[in-house]
Write a protein that holds these residues in place. Structure first.
Motif, PDB file in Angstrom:
ATOM      1  N   ASP A 185      15.846  47.859 -63.230  1.00  0.00           N
ATOM      2  CA  ASP A 185      15.584  49.011 -62.377  1.00  0.00           C
ATOM      3  C   ASP A 185      15.007  48.544 -61.041  1.00  0.00           C
ATOM      4  O   ASP A 185      14.726  47.369 -60.832  1.00  0.00           O
ATOM      5  CB  ASP A 185      14.624  49.969 -63.080  1.00  0.00           C
ATOM      6  CG  ASP A 185      14.674  51.368 -62.508  1.00  0.00           C
ATOM      7  OD1 ASP A 185      15.650  51.700 -61.805  1.00  0.00           O
ATOM      8  OD2 ASP A 185      13.741  52.155 -62.760  1.00  0.00           O
ATOM      9  N   VAL A 186      14.801  49.480 -60.131  1.00  0.00           N
ATOM     10  CA  VAL A 186      14.323  49.169 -58.786  1.00  0.00           C
ATOM     11  C   VAL A 186      12.797  49.244 -58.720  1.00  0.00           C
ATOM     12  O   VAL A 186      12.158  49.855 -59.565  1.00  0.00           O
ATOM     13  CB  VAL A 186      14.921  50.152 -57.752  1.00  0.00           C
ATOM     14  CG1 VAL A 186      16.424  50.007 -57.685  1.00  0.00           C
ATOM     15  CG2 VAL A 186      14.541  51.587 -58.083  1.00  0.00           C
ATOM     16  N   VAL A 187      12.222  48.614 -57.688  1.00  0.00           N
ATOM     17  CA  VAL A 187      10.796  48.695 -57.421  1.00  0.00           C
ATOM     18  C   VAL A 187      10.557  49.994 -56.652  1.00  0.00           C
ATOM     19  O   VAL A 187      11.197  50.257 -55.636  1.00  0.00           O
ATOM     20  CB  VAL A 187      10.317  47.483 -56.598  1.00  0.00           C
ATOM     21  CG1 VAL A 187       8.856  47.627 -56.217  1.00  0.00           C
ATOM     22  CG2 VAL A 187      10.552  46.200 -57.370  1.00  0.00           C
ATOM     23  N   LEU A 188       9.648  50.820 -57.157  1.00  0.00           N
ATOM     24  CA  LEU A 188       9.329  52.108 -56.528  1.00  0.00           C
ATOM     25  C   LEU A 188       8.068  51.963 -55.695  1.00  0.00           C
ATOM     26  O   LEU A 188       7.093  51.363 -56.146  1.00  0.00           O
ATOM     27  CB  LEU A 188       9.108  53.176 -57.597  1.00  0.00           C
ATOM     28  CG  LEU A 188      10.267  53.452 -58.539  1.00  0.00           C
ATOM     29  CD1 LEU A 188       9.819  54.332 -59.697  1.00  0.00           C
ATOM     30  CD2 LEU A 188      11.411  54.097 -57.794  1.00  0.00           C
ATOM     31  N   THR A 189       8.076  52.512 -54.481  1.00  0.00           N
ATOM     32  CA  THR A 189       6.884  52.494 -53.639  1.00  0.00           C
ATOM     33  C   THR A 189       6.642  53.886 -53.056  1.00  0.00           C
ATOM     34  O   THR A 189       7.573  54.648 -52.815  1.00  0.00           O
ATOM     35  CB  THR A 189       6.995  51.481 -52.481  1.00  0.00           C
ATOM     36  OG1 THR A 189       8.099  51.831 -51.665  1.00  0.00           O
ATOM     37  CG2 THR A 189       7.146  50.065 -52.993  1.00  0.00           C
ATOM     38  N   LEU A 190       5.370  54.152 -52.839  1.00  0.00           N
ATOM     39  CA  LEU A 190       4.926  55.398 -52.220  1.00  0.00           C
ATOM     40  C   LEU A 190       3.779  55.044 -51.290  1.00  0.00           C
ATOM     41  O   LEU A 190       2.826  54.381 -51.703  1.00  0.00           O
ATOM     42  CB  LEU A 190       4.469  56.390 -53.297  1.00  0.00           C
ATOM     43  CG  LEU A 190       3.900  57.724 -52.831  1.00  0.00           C
ATOM     44  CD1 LEU A 190       4.939  58.523 -52.062  1.00  0.00           C
ATOM     45  CD2 LEU A 190       3.397  58.516 -54.021  1.00  0.00           C
ATOM     46  N   THR A 191       3.874  55.473 -50.035  1.00  0.00           N
ATOM     47  CA  THR A 191       2.840  55.130 -49.055  1.00  0.00           C
ATOM     48  C   THR A 191       1.969  56.344 -48.738  1.00  0.00           C
ATOM     49  O   THR A 191       2.308  57.477 -49.092  1.00  0.00           O
ATOM     50  CB  THR A 191       3.457  54.614 -47.744  1.00  0.00           C
ATOM     51  OG1 THR A 191       4.183  55.679 -47.129  1.00  0.00           O
ATOM     52  CG2 THR A 191       4.383  53.426 -47.995  1.00  0.00           C
ATOM     53  N   SER A 192       0.876  56.081 -48.046  1.00  0.00           N
ATOM     54  CA  SER A 192      -0.040  57.165 -47.673  1.00  0.00           C
ATOM     55  C   SER A 192       0.614  58.143 -46.710  1.00  0.00           C
ATOM     56  O   SER A 192       0.204  59.293 -46.615  1.00  0.00           O
ATOM     57  CB  SER A 192      -1.308  56.581 -47.055  1.00  0.00           C
ATOM     58  OG  SER A 192      -0.981  55.740 -45.969  1.00  0.00           O
TER      59      SER A 192
ATOM     60  N   PRO B  96      12.979  53.180 -53.117  1.00  0.00           N
ATOM     61  CA  PRO B  96      14.185  53.407 -52.332  1.00  0.00           C
ATOM     62  C   PRO B  96      14.535  54.892 -52.292  1.00  0.00           C
ATOM     63  O   PRO B  96      14.303  55.625 -53.254  1.00  0.00           O
ATOM     64  CB  PRO B  96      15.258  52.609 -53.058  1.00  0.00           C
ATOM     65  CG  PRO B  96      14.794  52.546 -54.469  1.00  0.00           C
ATOM     66  CD  PRO B  96      13.290  52.570 -54.417  1.00  0.00           C
ATOM     67  N   ASN B  97      15.061  55.314 -51.168  1.00  0.00           N
ATOM     68  CA  ASN B  97      15.326  56.737 -50.946  1.00  0.00           C
ATOM     69  C   ASN B  97      16.302  57.328 -51.946  1.00  0.00           C
ATOM     70  O   ASN B  97      16.155  58.483 -52.362  1.00  0.00           O
ATOM     71  CB  ASN B  97      15.887  56.969 -49.532  1.00  0.00           C
ATOM     72  CG  ASN B  97      14.842  56.698 -48.480  1.00  0.00           C
ATOM     73  OD1 ASN B  97      13.661  56.860 -48.708  1.00  0.00           O
ATOM     74  ND2 ASN B  97      15.290  56.254 -47.317  1.00  0.00           N
ATOM     75  N   ASP B  98      17.302  56.569 -52.362  1.00  0.00           N
ATOM     76  CA  ASP B  98      18.327  57.107 -53.257  1.00  0.00           C
ATOM     77  C   ASP B  98      17.860  57.250 -54.700  1.00  0.00           C
ATOM     78  O   ASP B  98      18.534  57.861 -55.507  1.00  0.00           O
ATOM     79  CB  ASP B  98      19.598  56.251 -53.206  1.00  0.00           C
ATOM     80  CG  ASP B  98      19.348  54.828 -53.662  1.00  0.00           C
ATOM     81  OD1 ASP B  98      18.212  54.339 -53.519  1.00  0.00           O
ATOM     82  OD2 ASP B  98      20.304  54.207 -54.164  1.00  0.00           O
ATOM     83  N   LYS B  99      16.695  56.714 -55.044  1.00  0.00           N
ATOM     84  CA  LYS B  99      16.184  56.813 -56.419  1.00  0.00           C
ATOM     85  C   LYS B  99      15.119  57.871 -56.571  1.00  0.00           C
ATOM     86  O   LYS B  99      14.674  58.163 -57.667  1.00  0.00           O
ATOM     87  CB  LYS B  99      15.629  55.463 -56.889  1.00  0.00           C
ATOM     88  CG  LYS B  99      16.663  54.349 -56.907  1.00  0.00           C
ATOM     89  CD  LYS B  99      17.776  54.638 -57.880  1.00  0.00           C
ATOM     90  CE  LYS B  99      18.763  53.492 -57.889  1.00  0.00           C
ATOM     91  NZ  LYS B  99      19.859  53.717 -58.784  1.00  0.00           N
ATOM     92  N   TRP B 100      14.644  58.452 -55.480  1.00  0.00           N
ATOM     93  CA  TRP B 100      13.615  59.487 -55.564  1.00  0.00           C
ATOM     94  C   TRP B 100      14.240  60.842 -55.610  1.00  0.00           C
ATOM     95  O   TRP B 100      15.108  61.248 -55.039  1.00  0.00           O
ATOM     96  CB  TRP B 100      12.647  59.402 -54.398  1.00  0.00           C
ATOM     97  CG  TRP B 100      11.611  58.342 -54.609  1.00  0.00           C
ATOM     98  CD1 TRP B 100      11.754  57.019 -54.364  1.00  0.00           C
ATOM     99  CD2 TRP B 100      10.310  58.498 -55.155  1.00  0.00           C
ATOM    100  NE1 TRP B 100      10.611  56.362 -54.696  1.00  0.00           N
ATOM    101  CE2 TRP B 100       9.696  57.236 -55.189  1.00  0.00           C
ATOM    102  CE3 TRP B 100       9.588  59.588 -55.625  1.00  0.00           C
ATOM    103  CZ2 TRP B 100       8.403  57.031 -55.661  1.00  0.00           C
ATOM    104  CZ3 TRP B 100       8.296  59.376 -56.081  1.00  0.00           C
ATOM    105  CH2 TRP B 100       7.714  58.122 -56.108  1.00  0.00           C
TER     106      TRP B 100
ATOM    107  N   ALA C 180       6.065  58.151 -47.430  1.00  0.00           N
ATOM    108  CA  ALA C 180       7.369  57.459 -47.505  1.00  0.00           C
ATOM    109  C   ALA C 180       7.596  56.953 -48.911  1.00  0.00           C
ATOM    110  O   ALA C 180       6.720  56.329 -49.521  1.00  0.00           O
ATOM    111  CB  ALA C 180       7.394  56.301 -46.515  1.00  0.00           C
ATOM    112  N   LYS C 181       8.791  57.221 -49.423  1.00  0.00           N
ATOM    113  CA  LYS C 181       9.162  56.820 -50.770  1.00  0.00           C
ATOM    114  C   LYS C 181      10.382  55.923 -50.691  1.00  0.00           C
ATOM    115  O   LYS C 181      11.360  56.261 -50.037  1.00  0.00           O
ATOM    116  CB  LYS C 181       9.515  58.055 -51.619  1.00  0.00           C
ATOM    117  CG  LYS C 181       8.401  59.065 -51.695  1.00  0.00           C
ATOM    118  CD  LYS C 181       8.902  60.351 -52.324  1.00  0.00           C
ATOM    119  CE  LYS C 181       7.840  61.422 -52.279  1.00  0.00           C
ATOM    120  NZ  LYS C 181       8.347  62.704 -52.727  1.00  0.00           N
TER     121      LYS C 181
END
Length: 137
Positions: A120-127, A133-137, A130-131
């Protein structure tokens, strides 16, 4: 009265080997189609659980900022919001704090190697919200 069976005539009381092999082939084909679809569904469901937890952590970061005037570390945030077992066993969570102005954070969920989420992909969320990768959110 029953008539004696004629030589060369067989009874119709079971399955032939050909019929059995046709059933095995049909089951094999259905399994080859269904199993990959099932595993993709499981990965997507577990990713969704991780995304939900990242959003909960972001909400707790906002609360922490309001009370402490700074964003919290991973230990401080996980003390406020419990990591679900489904996320803890499949993802490694991290929080990276950035100095300002303005201060910020990045919450990351990295799939653990060797599990169902390994590809699977690495998921990130910033303050800033911004999320990736865009296509997985």
């Amino acid at each position: 009265m029953t008539s004696p069976s004629k030589p060369g005539k067989r009874s119709s009381g079971g399955f032939t080997l050909i019929e059995l092999m046709i059933c095995v082939v049909v089951i094999g084909i259905l399994s080859a189609i269904a199993y990959p679809s099932y595993t993709r569904h499981v990965v997507a469901a577990q990713r969704s659980a991780a995304q939900t937890h990242l959003l909960q952590m972001a909400a707790k970061q906002t609360d922490y900022l309001a009370s402490s005037r700074t964003f919290g570390t991973l230990a401080e945030i996980t003390a406020l919001v419990e990591v679900p077992p489904a996320v803890a066993t499949r993802y490694t969570l991290s929080v990276t704090l950035t100095d300002g102005p303005p201060p910020g954070y990045t919450i990351t969920a990295t799939p653990k190697v060797g599990g169902t989420q390994a590809n699977d992909v690495v998921l990130t969320l910033t303050s800033s919200g911004a999320k990736t990768p865009n296509d997985k959110w």
